[in-house]
Scaffold this motif. Structure first.
Motif, PDB file in Angstrom:
ATOM      1  N   LEU A  22       0.844  -1.181   0.000  1.00  0.00           N
ATOM      2  CA  LEU A  22       0.000   0.000   0.000  1.00  0.00           C
ATOM      3  C   LEU A  22       0.889   1.243   0.000  1.00  0.00           C
ATOM      4  O   LEU A  22       1.490   1.602   1.023  1.00  0.00           O
ATOM      5  N   GLU A  23       0.982   1.892  -1.153  1.00  0.00           N
ATOM      6  CA  GLU A  23       1.817   3.086  -1.282  1.00  0.00           C
ATOM      7  C   GLU A  23       0.975   4.287  -0.886  1.00  0.00           C
ATOM      8  O   GLU A  23       0.386   4.971  -1.729  1.00  0.00           O
ATOM      9  N   ILE A  24       0.932   4.555   0.413  1.00  0.00           N
ATOM     10  CA  ILE A  24      -0.035   5.516   0.935  1.00  0.00           C
ATOM     11  C   ILE A  24       0.392   6.971   0.753  1.00  0.00           C
ATOM     12  O   ILE A  24      -0.433   7.876   0.936  1.00  0.00           O
ATOM     13  N   THR A  25       1.632   7.214   0.410  1.00  0.00           N
ATOM     14  CA  THR A  25       2.096   8.584   0.213  1.00  0.00           C
ATOM     15  C   THR A  25       3.353   8.590  -0.639  1.00  0.00           C
ATOM     16  O   THR A  25       4.092   7.613  -0.691  1.00  0.00           O
ATOM     17  N   GLY A  26       3.572   9.717  -1.303  1.00  0.00           N
ATOM     18  CA  GLY A  26       4.817   9.914  -2.027  1.00  0.00           C
ATOM     19  C   GLY A  26       5.781  10.790  -1.263  1.00  0.00           C
ATOM     20  O   GLY A  26       6.918  11.005  -1.697  1.00  0.00           O
ATOM     21  N   ARG A  27       5.340  11.291  -0.110  1.00  0.00           N
ATOM     22  CA  ARG A  27       6.173  12.221   0.659  1.00  0.00           C
ATOM     23  C   ARG A  27       7.257  11.479   1.436  1.00  0.00           C
ATOM     24  O   ARG A  27       7.028  10.391   1.972  1.00  0.00           O
ATOM     25  N   CYS A  28       8.437  12.061   1.486  1.00  0.00           N
ATOM     26  CA  CYS A  28       9.557  11.445   2.181  1.00  0.00           C
ATOM     27  C   CYS A  28      10.534  12.541   2.585  1.00  0.00           C
ATOM     28  O   CYS A  28      10.677  13.547   1.876  1.00  0.00           O
ATOM     29  N   GLN A  29      11.221  12.350   3.708  1.00  0.00           N
ATOM     30  CA  GLN A  29      12.229  13.326   4.124  1.00  0.00           C
ATOM     31  C   GLN A  29      13.477  13.241   3.242  1.00  0.00           C
ATOM     32  O   GLN A  29      14.277  14.174   3.192  1.00  0.00           O
ATOM     33  N   LEU A  30      13.639  12.103   2.558  1.00  0.00           N
ATOM     34  CA  LEU A  30      14.832  11.850   1.753  1.00  0.00           C
ATOM     35  C   LEU A  30      14.506  11.991   0.272  1.00  0.00           C
ATOM     36  O   LEU A  30      13.334  11.988  -0.128  1.00  0.00           O
ATOM     37  N   THR A  31      15.549  12.097  -0.536  1.00  0.00           N
ATOM     38  CA  THR A  31      15.381  12.172  -1.984  1.00  0.00           C
ATOM     39  C   THR A  31      16.386  11.215  -2.613  1.00  0.00           C
ATOM     40  O   THR A  31      17.293  11.625  -3.348  1.00  0.00           O
ATOM     41  N   CYS A  32      16.249   9.934  -2.320  1.00  0.00           N
ATOM     42  CA  CYS A  32      17.234   8.940  -2.761  1.00  0.00           C
ATOM     43  C   CYS A  32      17.374   8.967  -4.285  1.00  0.00           C
ATOM     44  O   CYS A  32      16.387   9.045  -5.019  1.00  0.00           O
ATOM     45  N   THR A  33      18.619   8.876  -4.724  1.00  0.00           N
ATOM     46  CA  THR A  33      18.918   9.056  -6.136  1.00  0.00           C
ATOM     47  C   THR A  33      18.296   7.994  -7.024  1.00  0.00           C
ATOM     48  O   THR A  33      18.096   8.226  -8.219  1.00  0.00           O
ATOM     49  N   HIS A  34      17.957   6.844  -6.467  1.00  0.00           N
ATOM     50  CA  HIS A  34      17.447   5.726  -7.270  1.00  0.00           C
ATOM     51  C   HIS A  34      15.981   5.431  -6.989  1.00  0.00           C
ATOM     52  O   HIS A  34      15.452   4.434  -7.491  1.00  0.00           O
ATOM     53  N   CYS A  35      15.299   6.258  -6.202  1.00  0.00           N
ATOM     54  CA  CYS A  35      13.970   5.924  -5.687  1.00  0.00           C
ATOM     55  C   CYS A  35      13.001   5.509  -6.792  1.00  0.00           C
ATOM     56  O   CYS A  35      12.740   6.268  -7.727  1.00  0.00           O
ATOM     57  N   TYR A  36      12.434   4.314  -6.673  1.00  0.00           N
ATOM     58  CA  TYR A  36      11.517   3.795  -7.688  1.00  0.00           C
ATOM     59  C   TYR A  36      10.219   4.588  -7.741  1.00  0.00           C
ATOM     60  O   TYR A  36       9.517   4.577  -8.744  1.00  0.00           O
ATOM     61  N   ALA A  37       9.898   5.286  -6.630  1.00  0.00           N
ATOM     62  CA  ALA A  37       8.659   6.055  -6.569  1.00  0.00           C
ATOM     63  C   ALA A  37       8.881   7.541  -6.786  1.00  0.00           C
ATOM     64  O   ALA A  37       7.918   8.315  -6.734  1.00  0.00           O
ATOM     65  N   SER A  38      10.136   7.947  -7.001  1.00  0.00           N
ATOM     66  CA  SER A  38      10.468   9.372  -7.161  1.00  0.00           C
ATOM     67  C   SER A  38       9.924  10.192  -6.000  1.00  0.00           C
ATOM     68  O   SER A  38       9.392  11.297  -6.173  1.00  0.00           O
ATOM     69  N   SER A  39      10.041   9.663  -4.789  1.00  0.00           N
ATOM     70  CA  SER A  39       9.511  10.325  -3.598  1.00  0.00           C
ATOM     71  C   SER A  39      10.398  11.485  -3.167  1.00  0.00           C
ATOM     72  O   SER A  39      11.561  11.581  -3.545  1.00  0.00           O
ATOM     73  N   GLY A  40       9.836  12.350  -2.321  1.00  0.00           N
ATOM     74  CA  GLY A  40      10.598  13.465  -1.801  1.00  0.00           C
ATOM     75  C   GLY A  40       9.759  14.351  -0.901  1.00  0.00           C
ATOM     76  O   GLY A  40       8.548  14.137  -0.740  1.00  0.00           O
ATOM     77  N   PRO A  41      10.376  15.386  -0.310  1.00  0.00           N
ATOM     78  CA  PRO A  41       9.681  16.244   0.656  1.00  0.00           C
ATOM     79  C   PRO A  41       8.491  17.000   0.086  1.00  0.00           C
ATOM     80  O   PRO A  41       7.580  17.380   0.839  1.00  0.00           O
ATOM     81  N   SER A  42       8.463  17.247  -1.206  1.00  0.00           N
ATOM     82  CA  SER A  42       7.372  18.023  -1.787  1.00  0.00           C
ATOM     83  C   SER A  42       6.278  17.170  -2.415  1.00  0.00           C
ATOM     84  O   SER A  42       5.284  17.702  -2.918  1.00  0.00           O
ATOM     85  N   ALA A  43       6.436  15.859  -2.392  1.00  0.00           N
ATOM     86  CA  ALA A  43       5.431  14.975  -2.985  1.00  0.00           C
ATOM     87  C   ALA A  43       4.168  14.949  -2.125  1.00  0.00           C
ATOM     88  O   ALA A  43       4.196  15.237  -0.923  1.00  0.00           O
ATOM     89  N   GLY A  44       3.051  14.579  -2.726  1.00  0.00           N
ATOM     90  CA  GLY A  44       1.781  14.568  -2.026  1.00  0.00           C
ATOM     91  C   GLY A  44       1.378  13.187  -1.541  1.00  0.00           C
ATOM     92  O   GLY A  44       2.135  12.212  -1.656  1.00  0.00           O
ATOM     93  N   HIS A  45       0.167  13.103  -1.013  1.00  0.00           N
ATOM     94  CA  HIS A  45      -0.356  11.851  -0.474  1.00  0.00           C
ATOM     95  C   HIS A  45      -1.298  11.145  -1.444  1.00  0.00           C
ATOM     96  O   HIS A  45      -1.872  10.108  -1.102  1.00  0.00           O
ATOM     97  N   GLY A  46      -1.454  11.684  -2.638  1.00  0.00           N
ATOM     98  CA  GLY A  46      -2.302  11.031  -3.623  1.00  0.00           C
ATOM     99  C   GLY A  46      -3.771  11.360  -3.442  1.00  0.00           C
ATOM    100  O   GLY A  46      -4.169  12.151  -2.587  1.00  0.00           O
ATOM    101  N   THR A  47      -4.591  10.714  -4.245  1.00  0.00           N
ATOM    102  CA  THR A  47      -6.038  10.981  -4.235  1.00  0.00           C
ATOM    103  C   THR A  47      -6.821   9.993  -3.374  1.00  0.00           C
ATOM    104  O   THR A  47      -8.019  10.193  -3.160  1.00  0.00           O
ATOM    105  N   MET A  48      -6.176   8.940  -2.895  1.00  0.00           N
ATOM    106  CA  MET A  48      -6.852   8.012  -1.983  1.00  0.00           C
ATOM    107  C   MET A  48      -7.033   8.702  -0.638  1.00  0.00           C
ATOM    108  O   MET A  48      -6.058   9.111   0.007  1.00  0.00           O
ATOM    109  N   THR A  49      -8.270   8.836  -0.207  1.00  0.00           N
ATOM    110  CA  THR A  49      -8.538   9.417   1.104  1.00  0.00           C
ATOM    111  C   THR A  49      -8.314   8.367   2.192  1.00  0.00           C
ATOM    112  O   THR A  49      -8.202   7.160   1.909  1.00  0.00           O
ATOM    113  N   THR A  50      -8.276   8.820   3.419  1.00  0.00           N
ATOM    114  CA  THR A  50      -8.171   7.868   4.531  1.00  0.00           C
ATOM    115  C   THR A  50      -9.340   6.893   4.515  1.00  0.00           C
ATOM    116  O   THR A  50      -9.175   5.688   4.756  1.00  0.00           O
TER     117      THR A  50
END
Length: 309
Positions: A22-50
């Motif tokens: 369950l990929e519940i968010t794209g937000r992350c404190q890190l910005t790993c160079t290889h991240c398969y999800a392209s996650s990072g501090p400015s990413a959102g939580h998507g359109t799936m509500t709680t």
């Protein structure tokens, strides 16, 4: 004269899906160079509500799901992470949290000690500077290593995955360090995939998959799309749980067609949900699939159900 039509390839014989990422968010404190999800501090939580996630968790057992894995991004950065974790446990599901272990407060540690919850994390080098270059966050090595040690001290089952990005990376030394600390759940060192930010240097195609996508597992994106696994996000989704029940998607034609597209490796044994392994086994190795669902420990449960909803 008509040309004979080639019969469609039958879908491979695979284990029914019982492990759901369950990929519940794209937000992350890190910005790993290889991240398969392209996650990072400015990413959102998507359109799936709680509420959407809770409805999915409600339906998961009837769809054959026994274990869910909260991933991201950094799943603990979802504003309702604790509520979702409690809801999953209340449905009788085993849960694994795949966290970067960058920041873990006392409340999270209490939740992670529930006997139905296990942890997993990624680690890149025993050299702090090298690890921090991968995560692009100075100090991340110190925080993650400290929390790995704390998880072990608390007796929380922990899986550590190591990804090698360059030939001179101290990945083997990192693996040895984890072993010496007492992390027994160590799969083989993985490699960077051509998915997400990894696609900047590696071509994205089905050859980047381990060959076991959809074999006992599936994934749900933060917009509700259903994939065979998080690494197959570049392929067509099988459906969307915001509009179609999960069981219907997993039994549907699109899902079966997707299963046919993954190059399967002969002689690979069925994945054991209680064995050891990486989140997605290296493309060169045998499948270890949903092995992140580690054996549960015999400990009294904390009162997850008491979290306000």
């Amino acid at each position: 004269m008509t040309t004979p039509q080639t019969a469609p390839q039958p879908a491979p014989t695979l284990d029914p899906v019982h492990f759901l990422e369950l990929e519940i968010t794209g937000r992350c404190q890190l910005t790993c160079t290889h991240c398969y999800a392209s996650s990072g501090p400015s990413a959102g939580h998507g359109t799936m509500t709680t509420g959407d996630w809770e409805a999915l968790l409600d339906s998961a057992p009837a769809a054959g799901i026994r274990t869910v894995q909260f991933i991201g991004g950094e799943p603990t950065m979802h504003p309702d992470f604790e509520r979702l974790l409690a809801h999953a446990v209340a449905q009788g599901l085993k849960v694994q949290v795949y966290s970067n272990l960058y920041r873990v407060n006392d409340r999270l540690w209490d939740l992670f000690t529930d006997p139905n919850v296990t942890l997993a994390t990624s680690y890149y080098s025993d050299d702090p500077d090298e690890h921090d270059r991968v995560t692009q966050r100075r100090g991340s090595h110190a925080r993650t290593l400290s929390n790995i040690i704390e998880a072990l001290r608390r007796g929380i089952p922990l899986k550590v995955g190591i990804v090698q990005l360059t030939d001179d990376q101290r990945a083997q030394q990192a693996w040895d360090q984890m072993k010496s600390l007492g992390v027994n759940s160590l799969g083989p060192i993985d490699r960077m995939r051509g998915v997400g930010r990894g696609a900047d240097t590696i071509e994205t195609n089905a050859g980047e998959l381990c060959g076991q996508c959809g074999h006992g597992r599936a994934a749900v994106a933060s917009n509700g799309d259903v994939w065979m696994c998080v690494m197959s996000r570049f392929m067509e989704p099988a459906g969307n749980v915001q509009t179609t029940p999960l069981a219907e998607i997993l039994g549907g034609v699109i899902w079966q067609n997707l299963l046919r597209q993954v190059p399967r490796r002969s002689g690979v044994p069925a994945c054991n949900p209680d064995s050891d392994g990486n989140d997605c086994a290296p493309a060169e190795t045998i499948c270890q699939s949903d092995a992140l669902a580690l054996p549960m420990r015999g400990r009294q449960s904390v009162h997850l159900a008491g979290i306000s909803r």
